[in-house]
Design a protein around this motif. Sequence first.
Motif, short mmCIF file in Angstrom:
data_model
loop_
_atom_site.label_atom_id
_atom_site.label_comp_id
_atom_site.label_asym_id
_atom_site.label_seq_id
_atom_site.Cartn_x
_atom_site.Cartn_y
_atom_site.Cartn_z
N GLU A 1 0.73 -0.67 0.27
CA GLU A 1 -0.47 0.30 0.21
C GLU A 1 1.06 1.06 0.18
OE1 GLU A 1 -3.03 1.08 -0.72
OE2 GLU A 1 -2.65 3.26 0.44
N LEU A 2 2.11 1.11 0.93
CA LEU A 2 2.86 2.37 0.82
C LEU A 2 3.08 3.09 -0.50
CD1 LEU A 2 4.69 4.43 2.28
CD2 LEU A 2 5.80 2.96 3.88
N ILE A 3 3.71 1.41 -1.11
CA ILE A 3 4.58 1.58 -2.28
C ILE A 3 3.60 2.24 -3.39
CG2 ILE A 3 5.32 0.23 -4.70
CD1 ILE A 3 6.74 -1.28 -2.23
N ARG A 4 2.24 2.03 -3.26
CA ARG A 4 1.11 2.34 -4.17
C ARG A 4 0.85 3.89 -4.26
NH1 ARG A 4 -3.06 -0.74 -2.01
NH2 ARG A 4 -1.21 -2.83 -2.40
N TRP A 5 1.18 4.27 -2.93
CA TRP A 5 0.63 5.28 -2.47
C TRP A 5 1.83 6.33 -2.58
CZ3 TRP A 5 3.28 8.42 1.57
CH2 TRP A 5 2.19 10.12 1.72
N LEU A 6 3.30 5.89 -3.28
CA LEU A 6 4.38 6.68 -3.20
C LEU A 6 4.14 7.03 -5.10
CD1 LEU A 6 6.81 5.03 -1.19
CD2 LEU A 6 6.23 7.82 -0.67
N LYS A 7 3.82 6.21 -5.91
CA LYS A 7 3.82 6.27 -6.84
C LYS A 7 2.92 7.58 -7.52
CE LYS A 7 4.75 1.36 -8.70
NZ LYS A 7 4.42 0.57 -8.68
N LYS A 8 2.04 7.78 -6.13
CA LYS A 8 0.23 8.60 -7.27
C LYS A 8 1.37 10.94 -6.54
CE LYS A 8 -2.66 7.90 -4.63
NZ LYS A 8 -3.81 7.74 -3.75
N PRO A 9 0.82 11.00 -7.06
CA PRO A 9 1.67 12.63 -6.72
C PRO A 9 0.81 13.05 -5.45
CG PRO A 9 0.35 13.07 -8.48
CD PRO A 9 0.38 11.09 -8.40
N ALA A 10 1.82 13.93 -4.60
CA ALA A 10 1.82 13.86 -3.32
C ALA A 10 0.30 15.15 -3.72
CB ALA A 10 2.44 14.46 -2.73
N GLY A 11 -0.23 15.33 -2.64
CA GLY A 11 -1.09 16.51 -2.47
C GLY A 11 -0.51 17.56 -1.93
N PRO A 12 -0.71 18.87 -2.29
CA PRO A 12 -0.50 20.23 -1.67
C PRO A 12 -0.72 19.96 -0.79
CG PRO A 12 -3.24 20.30 -2.57
CD PRO A 12 -2.73 19.17 -3.11
N ALA A 13 0.32 20.96 -0.44
CA ALA A 13 0.62 20.89 1.16
C ALA A 13 0.09 21.97 2.12
CB ALA A 13 2.10 21.43 1.35
N ARG A 14 -0.29 21.60 3.54
CA ARG A 14 -1.59 22.79 3.85
C ARG A 14 -0.84 23.24 4.99
NH1 ARG A 14 -5.95 18.00 4.24
NH2 ARG A 14 -3.94 16.69 4.04
N ILE A 15 -1.34 24.33 5.67
CA ILE A 15 -0.63 25.04 6.46
C ILE A 15 -1.65 25.29 7.31
CG2 ILE A 15 2.10 24.85 6.61
CD1 ILE A 15 1.64 27.48 4.91
N ARG A 16 -1.16 25.75 8.55
CA ARG A 16 -2.27 26.51 9.51
C ARG A 16 -0.68 27.19 10.41
NH1 ARG A 16 -7.52 24.36 8.34
NH2 ARG A 16 -7.32 24.02 6.27
N ASP A 17 -0.82 28.32 9.68
CA ASP A 17 0.10 29.00 10.98
C ASP A 17 -0.55 30.53 10.84
OD1 ASP A 17 2.70 30.33 12.24
OD2 ASP A 17 3.93 29.22 10.72
N ALA A 18 -1.45 29.81 12.89
CA ALA A 18 -1.59 31.52 13.27
C ALA A 18 -1.11 32.60 13.55
CB ALA A 18 -2.49 30.85 14.50
N PHE A 19 0.27 32.35 13.77
CA PHE A 19 1.46 33.31 13.95
C PHE A 19 1.64 34.58 13.05
CE2 PHE A 19 5.61 35.09 14.65
CZ PHE A 19 5.74 36.56 15.02
N MET A 20 1.95 33.63 12.21
CA MET A 20 1.52 34.41 10.48
C MET A 20 0.51 35.20 10.52
SD MET A 20 5.02 34.50 9.38
CE MET A 20 6.11 33.98 9.72
N VAL A 21 -0.19 34.57 10.32
CA VAL A 21 -1.56 35.74 10.61
C VAL A 21 -1.64 36.83 11.38
CG1 VAL A 21 -4.24 35.30 10.41
CG2 VAL A 21 -2.77 33.49 10.24
N LYS A 22 -1.66 36.84 12.40
CA LYS A 22 -1.00 37.58 13.41
C LYS A 22 -0.13 38.98 12.70
CE LYS A 22 -0.36 37.21 17.53
NZ LYS A 22 -0.60 37.15 19.03
N VAL A 23 0.98 38.28 12.76
CA VAL A 23 1.48 39.25 11.75
C VAL A 23 1.46 39.94 10.96
CG1 VAL A 23 3.95 39.52 10.76
CG2 VAL A 23 3.62 37.85 12.29
N ALA A 24 0.39 39.16 9.86
CA ALA A 24 -0.20 40.08 8.15
C ALA A 24 -1.29 40.71 9.33
CB ALA A 24 -1.62 38.45 7.99
N GLY A 25 -2.07 40.72 10.53
CA GLY A 25 -3.28 41.54 10.92
C GLY A 25 -2.14 42.71 11.94
N GLY A 26 -0.31 42.86 11.69
CA GLY A 26 0.44 43.51 12.78
C GLY A 26 -0.22 44.78 13.00
N GLN A 27 -0.67 45.45 12.07
CA GLN A 27 -1.46 46.70 12.32
C GLN A 27 -1.94 47.16 13.40
OE1 GLN A 27 -3.05 48.27 8.66
NE2 GLN A 27 -1.94 46.94 7.78
#
Lengths: 182, 182
Positions: free
Chosen positions: B78-104
Amino acid sequence: MSLRHAILVLLQDQEASGYDLAREFANSIGLVWNATHQQIYLELGKLNEQHMVSYRHVPQEGKPDKKLYQLTDEGRAELIRWLKKPAGPARIRDAFMVKVAGGQLADTQSLLSELEQLAKQRRERLATFEALAKRLDDEGLEDNLYNYLTVRRGILDQRAWLQWAEEVRQTLEHASVGSATS
Amino acid sequence: MSLRHAILVLLQDQEASGYDLAREFANSIGLVWNATHQQIYLELGKLNEQHMVSYRHVPQEGKPDKKLYQLTDEGRAELIRWLKKPAGPARIRDAFMVKVAGGQLADTQSLLSELEQLAKQRRERLATFEALAKRLDDEGLEDNLYNYLTVRRGILDQRAWLQWAEEVRQTLEHASVGSATS
DNA sequence: AGTGCTTATACAACGGATTGCGCAGCGCTT
DNA sequence: AAGCGCTGCGCAATCCGTTGTATAAGCACT
């Protein structure tokens, strides 16, 4: 639990439709917090119910009507409250990196071609961000300070990734020459 | 949808208990894919039902008994099968960066102190990774190639973040001297 | 003696997120 | 003329993930 705050941050600068926000989440902010349009529309609905945002209906010709949302005072207050609390830890789900970690069982060539494809995307993003950073710089950093810093983060991130990709490319190409020459 | 595959990758090298995996998710792999112990135990249960992993019961004294899981042939397939398929896009949830963006709207001082706190964590991680990279290098890269590349990613990521943090620190300190000296 | 951390597993409840589907019209390409 | 992609909104089902709680024993600290 802070998709809502990401939305509030975006609405801080300008009023926007759900569709506008979705595009921003697909580009700029998406590097830091991602969300799909369904999520965004749902959250806008909730934010509206809670009087954090309000909207005005804008009829359009040729295109569907849209709702332009803006921050209310209550929304701004909520945002300020949230900004005071320490941010939760960052969470990531990077399937490609999992693939690299399991690389022994993978086909090196297909890994490398996927790497190259991702590198291409990163190079494009880098170019976009560098152009944007320059524009913000020209316009005067005082007014755009936090946008500028956010973009800088994007730039440094892309560069670090590309540098790593180059290391991987060289390492794996040497390795595959050394062991499995067809 | 690939917490399962991250687990399979970890079990590829050595058999491990749920608790062991949880620790790895809190450290090394956690930078790339995070998961809590509840999630891991649940997923191990499912993987076992689907015959992707098997376990042996190990009684212990003083501590609770544990289950040491290992990959089955089906799991590896199963792992080998999965490794052959292209990976989905990376997902991130970085709350600190959201805070920086709202830094004003934020208090610059508290932003800076949170930044410094995060920088400390990153410096520690960087030291850990650099030590680990050196150890892998000494042991011979051929056997540890993919672990090494994963760790390199971690190193470059920490360095890029710290460089950015330094930029932010300088920018914001100048800005706050210029505008709001109490 | 009490508090809290570590090892080790697990259930239950809730809320957040993804996936699938649907509507609607314009403009561009094939 | 049919198909595709863009603009724009939205519902419903299911899945994933987080949080809270539980058990159980040893060890270290206060």
